[in-house]
Design a protein around this motif. Structure first.
Motif, PDB file in Angstrom:
ATOM      1  N   VAL A  23       0.835  -1.198   0.000  1.00 36.28           N
ATOM      2  CA  VAL A  23       0.000   0.000   0.000  1.00 36.28           C
ATOM      3  C   VAL A  23       0.879   1.261   0.000  1.00 36.28           C
ATOM      4  CG1 VAL A  23      -1.655   1.356   1.346  1.00 36.28           C
ATOM      5  CG2 VAL A  23      -1.969  -1.108   1.101  1.00 36.28           C
ATOM      6  N   GLU A  24       1.894   1.284   0.826  1.00 38.25           N
ATOM      7  CA  GLU A  24       2.761   2.464   0.911  1.00 38.25           C
ATOM      8  C   GLU A  24       3.552   2.666  -0.374  1.00 38.25           C
ATOM      9  OE1 GLU A  24       4.314   5.912   2.118  1.00 38.25           O
ATOM     10  OE2 GLU A  24       2.670   4.776   3.048  1.00 38.25           O
ATOM     11  N   ALA A  25       3.995   1.589  -0.995  1.00 38.31           N
ATOM     12  CA  ALA A  25       4.717   1.695  -2.262  1.00 38.31           C
ATOM     13  C   ALA A  25       3.820   2.289  -3.343  1.00 38.31           C
ATOM     14  CB  ALA A  25       5.218   0.322  -2.695  1.00 38.31           C
ATOM     15  N   CYS A  26       2.565   1.851  -3.357  1.00 40.32           N
ATOM     16  CA  CYS A  26       1.609   2.388  -4.325  1.00 40.32           C
ATOM     17  C   CYS A  26       1.331   3.855  -4.041  1.00 40.32           C
ATOM     18  CB  CYS A  26       0.324   1.570  -4.293  1.00 40.32           C
ATOM     19  SG  CYS A  26      -0.889   2.063  -5.543  1.00 40.32           S
ATOM     20  N   ARG A  27       1.186   4.200  -2.764  1.00 37.22           N
ATOM     21  CA  ARG A  27       0.913   5.588  -2.382  1.00 37.22           C
ATOM     22  C   ARG A  27       2.051   6.506  -2.847  1.00 37.22           C
ATOM     23  NH1 ARG A  27      -0.411   4.773   2.593  1.00 37.22           N
ATOM     24  NH2 ARG A  27      -2.651   4.814   2.199  1.00 37.22           N
TER      25      ARG A  27
END
Length: 203
Positions: A23-27
């Motif tokens: 999720v953080e990588a996508c964000r």
């Protein structure tokens, strides 16, 4: 120690950390405005594509979670014009706000549009940010609460007209097909939204 790490609790914690990393990588990728794809997200999260898909069956389900936290509410977005009695000013401001966000996060927005064009039945999975902004901008002018506002059918038509202009699609037509710079495209769309609103209230 090894047993604890490999037990049910340890595996659950590891899964939670892996999911959070995806999720953080996508964000981060969304915030960069770059093209968003599951392989790129997986690479940034340092996991395999298969692992990323284990947590999110497709890119859209991942983007839905990520984009929800990135956009403010309509009330927050339109706070600078919250006291304005002018529907034209409120709508134009909302249009500009949306399109600046679309431009900033265009990699993710393009991915969402691409997915829903190929799968029309999934169109409603896209965030309906434009509708919240339009509704909030025009809320003070809804009849019968405001006798000087638009009649319900006229308000419905105006909102439908604005949905075409206050949109990522409008921005991409102006930049990709008409060759306008982003700032000029945003100004053009906001000007059109203002014209539609002014005409509706003049009528």
């Amino acid at each position: 120690m090894t047993t604890a790490l490999n037990g049910p609790g340890g595996r659950a914690n590891q899964k939670a950390r892996t999911r959070a990393a995806v999720v953080e990588a996508c964000r981060e990728l969304v915030r960069s405005g770059a093209e968003v794809s599951m392989p790129e997200v997986a690479a940034r999260a340092m996991v395999s594509d298969a692992t990323a898909y284990r947590y999110f069956p497709d890119l859209v389900s991942l983007l839905q979670e990520v984009l929800t936290g990135l956009w403010p509410t309509a009330e927050q977005a339109l706070a600078p014009v919250a006291d304005s009695p002018d529907p034209v000013q409120r709508v134009a401001f909302g249009c500009e706000y949306l399109l600046r966000g679309v431009h900033a996060y265009q990699g993710a927005v393009r991915a969402m549009i691409s997915y829903t064009i190929a799968a029309p039945a999934q169109a409603r999975t896209r965030p309906g940010i434009r509708f919240g902004l339009i509704d909030y901008a025009l809320a003070p002018f809804e009849a019968p609460a405001n006798p000087r506002g638009l009649a319900p059918d006229a308000m419905t038509r105006l909102k439908q007209d604005l949905a075409v202009v206050v949109s990522a699609e409008a921005l991409f037509v102006l930049t990709d097909l008409c060759g306008l710079a982003a700032e000029d495209a945003i100004a053009s769309a906001a000007r059109t939204a203002a014209i539609l609103t002014r005409a509706a209230f003049a009528g």
